[in-house]
Design a protein around this motif. Sequence first.
Motif, PDB file in Angstrom:
ATOM      1  N   TYR A 159      16.183 -26.840  23.844  1.00 13.88           N
ATOM      2  CA  TYR A 159      15.534 -28.081  24.291  1.00 13.88           C
ATOM      3  C   TYR A 159      14.081 -28.106  23.888  1.00 13.88           C
ATOM      4  N   ALA A 160      13.585 -29.307  23.699  1.00 16.77           N
ATOM      5  CA  ALA A 160      12.177 -29.485  23.348  1.00 16.77           C
ATOM      6  C   ALA A 160      11.336 -29.184  24.561  1.00 16.77           C
ATOM      7  N   GLN A 218       3.434 -35.949  15.404  1.00 23.73           N
ATOM      8  CA  GLN A 218       4.484 -35.939  16.426  1.00 23.73           C
ATOM      9  C   GLN A 218       4.067 -35.113  17.647  1.00 23.73           C
ATOM     10  N   PRO A 219       3.939 -35.750  18.810  1.00 23.89           N
ATOM     11  CA  PRO A 219       3.612 -34.983  20.019  1.00 23.89           C
ATOM     12  C   PRO A 219       4.785 -34.073  20.393  1.00 23.89           C
ATOM     13  N   ILE A 220       4.461 -32.855  20.788  1.00 21.94           N
ATOM     14  CA  ILE A 220       5.493 -31.899  21.196  1.00 21.94           C
ATOM     15  C   ILE A 220       5.424 -31.767  22.718  1.00 21.94           C
ATOM     16  N   PRO A 221       6.450 -32.252  23.424  1.00 21.64           N
ATOM     17  CA  PRO A 221       6.419 -32.250  24.890  1.00 21.64           C
ATOM     18  C   PRO A 221       6.170 -30.864  25.499  1.00 21.64           C
ATOM     19  N   ARG A 254       8.055 -20.605  16.960  1.00 17.31           N
ATOM     20  CA  ARG A 254       9.073 -20.235  17.964  1.00 17.31           C
ATOM     21  C   ARG A 254       9.750 -21.486  18.515  1.00 17.31           C
ATOM     22  N   TYR A 255       8.972 -22.517  18.782  1.00 21.71           N
ATOM     23  CA  TYR A 255       9.507 -23.792  19.254  1.00 21.71           C
ATOM     24  C   TYR A 255      10.515 -24.346  18.252  1.00 21.71           C
ATOM     25  N   LEU A 256      10.148 -24.372  16.973  1.00 20.23           N
ATOM     26  CA  LEU A 256      11.035 -24.900  15.942  1.00 20.23           C
ATOM     27  C   LEU A 256      12.295 -24.046  15.795  1.00 20.23           C
ATOM     28  N   SER A 257      12.171 -22.739  15.954  1.00 19.79           N
ATOM     29  CA  SER A 257      13.338 -21.864  15.912  1.00 19.79           C
ATOM     30  C   SER A 257      14.274 -22.165  17.071  1.00 19.79           C
TER      31      SER A 257
END
Length: 122
Positions: free
Chosen positions: A121-122, A87-90, A111-114
């Motif tokens: 926002y993504a 899955q690409p993470i923008p 941190r992104y997932l938290s």
Amino acid sequence: MPTARDFLSDVVAADGFIATDRLTGELRITKIELANAAGLSREAVSKSARLKAPSTQARLRDVVEIVNRILPWAGSVQQAFAWYRAQPIPSFGDQTAEDLVKEGRAEAVKRYLSRIAVGGYA
């Protein structure tokens, strides 16, 4: 289907180390595929002396923690691992979690997932 808590207890041995045999079994992959997904050498996940090295265990723990965080959203361990790999993470220029872990940026993924977990926002 293991819950998040079951997944962690299934892959962490009593001594606190990530058990690669258990992890590869849960993910339904080979040790070579695990090494590739974690950015480790094949020897790091197959030779007991290298497997218990702090750097190897830290990288494997990063993979396990990220898959574990995705598990409630993905529905299964295999789907969570597929997200990790593909899955690409923008926010990271469309790199995947796997790409970032290989670069030593697992904390940024966590941190992104938290942030996402609390409605960011993504």
